[in-house]
Structures are given as C-alpha cells and as structure tokens.
Design a protein around this motif. Structure first.
Motif, PDB file in Angstrom:
ATOM      1  N   GLY A 174      22.740   5.143  14.269  1.00 35.30           N
ATOM      2  CA  GLY A 174      23.092   3.763  14.599  1.00 35.30           C
ATOM      3  C   GLY A 174      23.741   3.041  13.435  1.00 35.30           C
ATOM      4  N   GLY A 175      23.192   3.205  12.236  1.00 37.29           N
ATOM      5  CA  GLY A 175      23.797   2.592  11.060  1.00 37.29           C
ATOM      6  C   GLY A 175      25.183   3.141  10.787  1.00 37.29           C
ATOM      7  N   TYR A 176      25.343   4.443  11.043  1.00 35.31           N
ATOM      8  CA  TYR A 176      26.650   5.073  10.863  1.00 35.31           C
ATOM      9  C   TYR A 176      27.660   4.513  11.867  1.00 35.31           C
ATOM     10  CZ  TYR A 176      30.210   8.750  10.737  1.00 35.31           C
ATOM     11  OH  TYR A 176      31.397   9.427  10.638  1.00 35.31           O
ATOM     12  N   LEU A 177      27.254   4.401  13.139  1.00 29.75           N
ATOM     13  CA  LEU A 177      28.173   3.903  14.168  1.00 29.75           C
ATOM     14  C   LEU A 177      28.584   2.459  13.915  1.00 29.75           C
ATOM     15  CD1 LEU A 177      26.513   5.369  17.394  1.00 29.75           C
ATOM     16  CD2 LEU A 177      28.608   6.160  16.273  1.00 29.75           C
ATOM     17  N   ALA A 178      27.631   1.637  13.473  1.00 26.02           N
ATOM     18  CA  ALA A 178      27.946   0.238  13.183  1.00 26.02           C
ATOM     19  C   ALA A 178      28.979   0.143  12.065  1.00 26.02           C
ATOM     20  CB  ALA A 178      26.669  -0.509  12.795  1.00 26.02           C
ATOM     21  N   THR A 179      28.756   0.905  10.999  1.00 26.85           N
ATOM     22  CA  THR A 179      29.656   0.853   9.846  1.00 26.85           C
ATOM     23  C   THR A 179      31.001   1.497  10.167  1.00 26.85           C
ATOM     24  OG1 THR A 179      27.676   1.041   8.467  1.00 26.85           O
ATOM     25  CG2 THR A 179      29.805   1.318   7.374  1.00 26.85           C
ATOM     26  N   ARG A 180      30.981   2.603  10.921  1.00 21.15           N
ATOM     27  CA  ARG A 180      32.222   3.261  11.320  1.00 21.15           C
ATOM     28  C   ARG A 180      33.084   2.335  12.180  1.00 21.15           C
ATOM     29  NH1 ARG A 180      35.091   6.779   9.026  1.00 21.15           N
ATOM     30  NH2 ARG A 180      36.701   5.276   9.587  1.00 21.15           N
ATOM     31  N   HIS A 181      32.415   1.544  13.050  1.00 21.28           N
ATOM     32  CA  HIS A 181      33.127   0.565  13.869  1.00 21.28           C
ATOM     33  C   HIS A 181      33.878  -0.437  12.991  1.00 21.28           C
ATOM     34  CE1 HIS A 181      33.882  -2.504  16.916  1.00 21.28           C
ATOM     35  NE2 HIS A 181      33.160  -3.384  16.230  1.00 21.28           N
ATOM     36  N   LEU A 182      33.212  -0.923  11.975  1.00 19.74           N
ATOM     37  CA  LEU A 182      33.847  -1.902  11.078  1.00 19.74           C
ATOM     38  C   LEU A 182      34.950  -1.252  10.252  1.00 19.74           C
ATOM     39  CD1 LEU A 182      30.610  -3.790   9.998  1.00 19.74           C
ATOM     40  CD2 LEU A 182      32.459  -4.693  11.445  1.00 19.74           C
ATOM     41  N   SER A 279      33.431 -10.463  10.035  1.00 16.50           N
ATOM     42  CA  SER A 279      32.867  -9.816  11.227  1.00 16.50           C
ATOM     43  C   SER A 279      31.377  -9.557  11.004  1.00 16.50           C
ATOM     44  CB  SER A 279      33.580  -8.493  11.520  1.00 16.50           C
ATOM     45  OG  SER A 279      34.880  -8.719  12.007  1.00 16.50           O
ATOM     46  N   VAL A 280      30.608  -9.571  12.095  1.00 14.14           N
ATOM     47  CA  VAL A 280      29.163  -9.331  12.018  1.00 14.14           C
ATOM     48  C   VAL A 280      28.747  -8.363  13.115  1.00 14.14           C
ATOM     49  CG1 VAL A 280      26.849 -10.362  12.154  1.00 14.14           C
ATOM     50  CG2 VAL A 280      28.715 -11.624  11.042  1.00 14.14           C
ATOM     51  N   VAL A 281      27.933  -7.384  12.737  1.00 13.70           N
ATOM     52  CA  VAL A 281      27.364  -6.429  13.696  1.00 13.70           C
ATOM     53  C   VAL A 281      25.841  -6.442  13.537  1.00 13.70           C
ATOM     54  CG1 VAL A 281      27.202  -3.996  14.378  1.00 13.70           C
ATOM     55  CG2 VAL A 281      29.401  -4.960  13.671  1.00 13.70           C
ATOM     56  N   GLY A 282      25.128  -6.472  14.652  1.00 14.44           N
ATOM     57  CA  GLY A 282      23.668  -6.450  14.635  1.00 14.44           C
ATOM     58  C   GLY A 282      23.121  -5.118  15.115  1.00 14.44           C
ATOM     59  N   TYR A 283      21.827  -5.136  15.527  1.00 10.39           N
ATOM     60  CA  TYR A 283      21.181  -3.889  15.952  1.00 10.39           C
ATOM     61  C   TYR A 283      20.026  -4.200  16.889  1.00 10.39           C
ATOM     62  CZ  TYR A 283      20.245   1.119  15.301  1.00 10.39           C
ATOM     63  OH  TYR A 283      20.137   2.476  15.490  1.00 10.39           O
ATOM     64  N   ASN A 284      19.977  -3.528  18.026  1.00  9.72           N
ATOM     65  CA  ASN A 284      18.920  -3.535  19.058  1.00  9.72           C
ATOM     66  C   ASN A 284      19.416  -4.034  20.403  1.00  9.72           C
ATOM     67  OD1 ASN A 284      16.537  -2.446  17.765  1.00  9.72           O
ATOM     68  ND2 ASN A 284      16.476  -4.335  16.555  1.00  9.72           N
ATOM     69  N   ASP A 285      20.383  -4.951  20.421  1.00  8.40           N
ATOM     70  CA  ASP A 285      20.905  -5.542  21.662  1.00  8.40           C
ATOM     71  C   ASP A 285      19.803  -6.265  22.440  1.00  8.40           C
ATOM     72  OD1 ASP A 285      22.971  -6.248  23.401  1.00  8.40           O
ATOM     73  OD2 ASP A 285      22.579  -4.559  24.728  1.00  8.40           O
ATOM     74  N   ILE A 286      19.147  -7.220  21.769  1.00 10.05           N
ATOM     75  CA  ILE A 286      18.192  -8.060  22.479  1.00 10.05           C
ATOM     76  C   ILE A 286      18.963  -8.969  23.429  1.00 10.05           C
ATOM     77  CG2 ILE A 286      16.527  -7.931  20.595  1.00 10.05           C
ATOM     78  CD1 ILE A 286      17.313 -10.735  19.755  1.00 10.05           C
ATOM     79  N   PRO A 287      18.347  -9.438  24.516  1.00 12.64           N
ATOM     80  CA  PRO A 287      19.110 -10.116  25.580  1.00 12.64           C
ATOM     81  C   PRO A 287      19.944 -11.306  25.133  1.00 12.64           C
ATOM     82  CG  PRO A 287      16.930  -9.534  26.381  1.00 12.64           C
ATOM     83  CD  PRO A 287      16.938  -9.208  24.915  1.00 12.64           C
ATOM     84  N   ILE A 288      19.466 -12.100  24.187  1.00 10.59           N
ATOM     85  CA  ILE A 288      20.159 -13.344  23.854  1.00 10.59           C
ATOM     86  C   ILE A 288      21.508 -13.108  23.190  1.00 10.59           C
ATOM     87  CG2 ILE A 288      19.130 -13.649  21.573  1.00 10.59           C
ATOM     88  CD1 ILE A 288      18.959 -16.650  22.176  1.00 10.59           C
ATOM     89  N   THR A 297      28.403  -8.183  18.522  1.00  6.68           N
ATOM     90  CA  THR A 297      28.526  -6.729  18.541  1.00  6.68           C
ATOM     91  C   THR A 297      27.229  -6.146  17.993  1.00  6.68           C
ATOM     92  OG1 THR A 297      30.919  -6.780  18.220  1.00  6.68           O
ATOM     93  CG2 THR A 297      29.785  -4.757  17.583  1.00  6.68           C
ATOM     94  N   THR A 298      26.699  -5.116  18.658  1.00  5.19           N
ATOM     95  CA  THR A 298      25.399  -4.610  18.249  1.00  5.19           C
ATOM     96  C   THR A 298      25.222  -3.171  18.705  1.00  5.19           C
ATOM     97  OG1 THR A 298      23.011  -5.132  18.255  1.00  5.19           O
ATOM     98  CG2 THR A 298      24.204  -5.427  20.327  1.00  5.19           C
ATOM     99  N   LEU A 299      24.102  -2.570  18.340  1.00  3.33           N
ATOM    100  CA  LEU A 299      23.730  -1.232  18.792  1.00  3.33           C
ATOM    101  C   LEU A 299      22.611  -1.375  19.817  1.00  3.33           C
ATOM    102  CD1 LEU A 299      24.964   1.451  17.635  1.00  3.33           C
ATOM    103  CD2 LEU A 299      25.320  -0.546  16.181  1.00  3.33           C
ATOM    104  N   ARG A 300      22.799  -0.790  20.978  1.00  2.00           N
ATOM    105  CA  ARG A 300      21.777  -0.856  22.034  1.00  2.00           C
ATOM    106  C   ARG A 300      20.784   0.288  21.848  1.00  2.00           C
ATOM    107  NH1 ARG A 300      24.221  -1.454  27.695  1.00  2.00           N
ATOM    108  NH2 ARG A 300      24.384  -3.615  26.927  1.00  2.00           N
ATOM    109  N   ILE A 333      27.755  -1.436  21.217  1.00  2.24           N
ATOM    110  CA  ILE A 333      28.193  -2.404  22.222  1.00  2.24           C
ATOM    111  C   ILE A 333      29.134  -3.397  21.532  1.00  2.24           C
ATOM    112  CG2 ILE A 333      27.500  -4.067  23.981  1.00  2.24           C
ATOM    113  CD1 ILE A 333      26.430  -1.271  24.496  1.00  2.24           C
ATOM    114  N   PRO A 334      30.448  -3.163  21.577  1.00  2.00           N
ATOM    115  CA  PRO A 334      31.390  -4.083  20.909  1.00  2.00           C
ATOM    116  C   PRO A 334      31.479  -5.409  21.672  1.00  2.00           C
ATOM    117  CG  PRO A 334      32.372  -1.920  21.334  1.00  2.00           C
ATOM    118  CD  PRO A 334      31.137  -2.016  22.159  1.00  2.00           C
ATOM    119  N   ARG A 335      31.421  -6.511  20.931  1.00  2.00           N
ATOM    120  CA  ARG A 335      31.621  -7.837  21.514  1.00  2.00           C
ATOM    121  C   ARG A 335      32.522  -8.637  20.565  1.00  2.00           C
ATOM    122  NH1 ARG A 335      25.715  -7.507  22.792  1.00  2.00           N
ATOM    123  NH2 ARG A 335      25.551  -6.802  24.962  1.00  2.00           N
TER     124      ARG A 335
END
Length: 354
Positions: A174-182, A279-288, A297-300, A333-335
């Motif tokens: 997940g950390g790799y995918l988030a950073t690779r996205h950026l 740009s900001v990327v998070g992690y977990n994809d909580i509903p809010i 943008t986050t990791l589900r 999950i890109p947003r």
C-alpha cells in the motif's frame, strides 16, 4: 501432527484440573477456592492455590454450562478506540463475520496505551470468550508471547508482531502504491506523515514509500519522514512541519486517513491549495474521505477479508507455516486530492525549518 493441531494444543486454556495438579489438591477444592461467588477463604491452602492459579494464568469462565461445552460462541475483540473510524470498521467487519458463523463479538478498548491491552484481555476472558482478536499489537511490547505462554487462543489483526497468527493488510504494498501514484504524476519531493513507530502497519507503509523512491532513483530525505500519531491534529502538525522545510514537498503521503484529513486542514491554514500546490494521499478509505470538499485519494483496505481471515485463523489455526500471517492487498482509489506536479508554486511565506 500438522500445524493446525500444534496451534490448537499450544492455545489450550488453563483448566481447574491443571491448577489442581500443580497445587496437589482436588479439583473440587480448587473450584471452591476460586469461585468468586463464595465467601473468600484465607487459609494457607487457599492462598497457595490462588497464587498457583495466578502464576499459571488461569481465568474462570463465568458460565458453568459453557465451561462444560468448552465453547461460549463469543469472540473478544480488542481495539485502541471505537472513535477511530478504522477500528470501528474492523470491529463491524469482525462482528459480521462472527454472525455468519453463529458467534457473537464482544469489544474492549485500550486507547492505544501501553499495557492497557492486558486489562482488556482479563476483562474479556472473565466473560468466557472462546478466543481473542487484537488490533493493538505494538513493536515495543511482547504481550502476544505472554498470551501464548498462558495458552490463550488469539489472532492479531491489522498489526502483527511477525510471529503470531495474524490477519493484516499488505501495508508495504500500500505504501508503495501510494508513492508510485505520486511519482507517476511527476512528483519527486514527496513527504510522508509516518504514523507511530510502535505500529507495524505504519512501519510497513513507510517501507513501501522508501522502496518506491529508491526504485525511482530518488534519495530518501530523513527530514521528509515525520513521525505522528494516527490522529487528525497530529496530521495537521506534521503537514505544517513538512511545509516549513527549506525544500518543502510537492506531495504528501499520510499513512492513515485521519492524518491525511489533518494534513488537508494544516495546508489550508497555511494558504496552500490541494491539489494545485500540494497533492495528498491517505490510507484506509474511511467513508468520509470521498465526501470532503477535495475528495481524498487513498488506499482501500479490505476489512471484510481481513476479518474473515482472522476468524478462520482463530477457529482453525494455520494450514502451514506460511499461512500464519495472512495478507490482504489494498487498492489505490484515485480522487481529486492528487494531481500532476507542476513547477514548484510560490507558497505563502512562513518561518522555515532546516
């Protein structure tokens, strides 16, 4: 004997018979001495039996009928706090998985304080739970080893000690995918809000961040990795710390959605636009996070799969040595909070940090 049988034997509950054998007295004597419903006896034998029971980790089941059956069909779940949406989502997924198999989940919280999980465990064991699922494992604590020594059946969830039966997300991936996205968006200066060093989940995500940068031939700057808690305020503070660097990042990866929400707040307070400036990327994809003014943008994380794996491990043990730690892959999950990097913008002036 296969590994499932070994797990089951190792995690057998300490019984009255075990205590009686160690104390050299009858089962009925031990039962009478340890029955909290009866007047407490303080003679030498009673004191010795209670001491032996405590040393062996014996915990009395509250239901005699359930004790005879050996099952209460209840599972104890220990989380840091239910006000943390991630932990609430995990508990809901576990409760749903339990319900499908005729079980019932009981929750206890620790506020993520060291040693507090011991009190939570005792509380749940006194209620006769058949086993425990803990999301409170810490790198600086050997509590899982204590549970193994006591023969308490348990599984770790979301966090692992690397040895015990565990059901977790693939945090490094997940950390790799988030950073690779950026990186794919053209960012080269990427800061990370790293979470606490006692949580294996946070450490794994930072390892994935490092791996992606190293593969891209980008040096990891120590000052770009800011430790934090998993809280919103900590995320705001960490984002402000990153933006006060002499060379601030054009993107931030927060290893938790709460810290990402805090980062959005902190950046706004500094007059920095997301994603135009950073740009900001998070992690977990909580509903809010999909409903924020700038959707995150986050990791589900597949909580249902993690919960199902945890319950299966608790019930059946591991099928093999390689099956002791089950890993579920997250999904990017890109947003709208992440966008292509542009020339470094003119940011508002504020005191810099070297």
């Amino acid at each position: 004997m296969d590994s499932r049988s070994e797990d089951a034997n190792r995690q057998t509950r300490v019984t009255i018979l075990d205590v009686a054998s160690a104390a050299g007295v009858s089962k009925s004597t031990v039962s009478r001495i340890l029955d909290e419903r009866l007047p407490r006896s303080d003679n030498e034998t009673s004191r010795r039996v209670r001491k032996i029971a405590e040393d062996m980790g014996y915990v009395r089941d509250v239901s005699a009928a359930s004790l005879r059956r050996g099952k209460t069909m209840t599972v104890g779940v220990i989380v840091p706090r239910l006000t943390d949406t991630v932990m609430a989502m995990l508990y809901e997924a576990l409760a749903k998985a339990c319900s499908k198999s005729g079980r019932f989940a009981i929750v206890a919280t620790t506020d993520d304080k060291p040693k507090a999980d011991r009190l939570a465990v005792e509380s749940l064991l006194k209620r006769g739970v058949d086993g425990l699922i803990l999301s409170t494992a810490r790198e600086d604590d050997d509590f899982p080893d204590e549970l193994v020594a006591r023969g308490v059946p348990f599984v770790l969830a979301l966090r692992t000690d690397g040895r015990s039966l565990s059901s977790i997300g693939d945090d490094r991936l997940g950390g790799y995918l988030a950073t690779r996205h950026l990186l794919d968006l053209g960012h080269r200066d990427i800061g990370v809000i790293a979470g606490p060093s006692y949580a294996s989940s946070a450490l794994g995500r930072v390892e994935g961040y490092r791996q992606a940068l190293e593969e891209a031939g980008i040096s990891v700057r120590r000052e770009s990795i800011v430790p934090s808690t998993f809280g919103i305020d900590a995320g705001a503070d960490a984002a402000e710390q990153l933006m006060r660097l002499k060379d601030p990042p054009t993107a931030i990866f927060a290893v938790n959605d709460n810290t990402a929400i805090g980062a959005l707040s902190g950046l706004s307070r500094l007059g920095i636009s997301v994603p135009n400036d950073v740009s900001v990327v998070g992690y977990n994809d909580i509903p809010i996070v999909s409903h924020l003014p700038t959707p995150l943008t986050t990791l589900r994380v597949p909580f249902d799969q993690i919960a199902s794996n945890a319950l299966d491990l608790l019930t059946n043990g591991a099928a093999s040595a390689d099956d002791r730690i089950r890993v579920a892959a997250p999904t990017l999950i890109p947003r709208k909070s992440s966008a292509r990097a542009s020339a470094r913008p003119e940011l508002p002036s504020f005191p810099l940090q070297s």
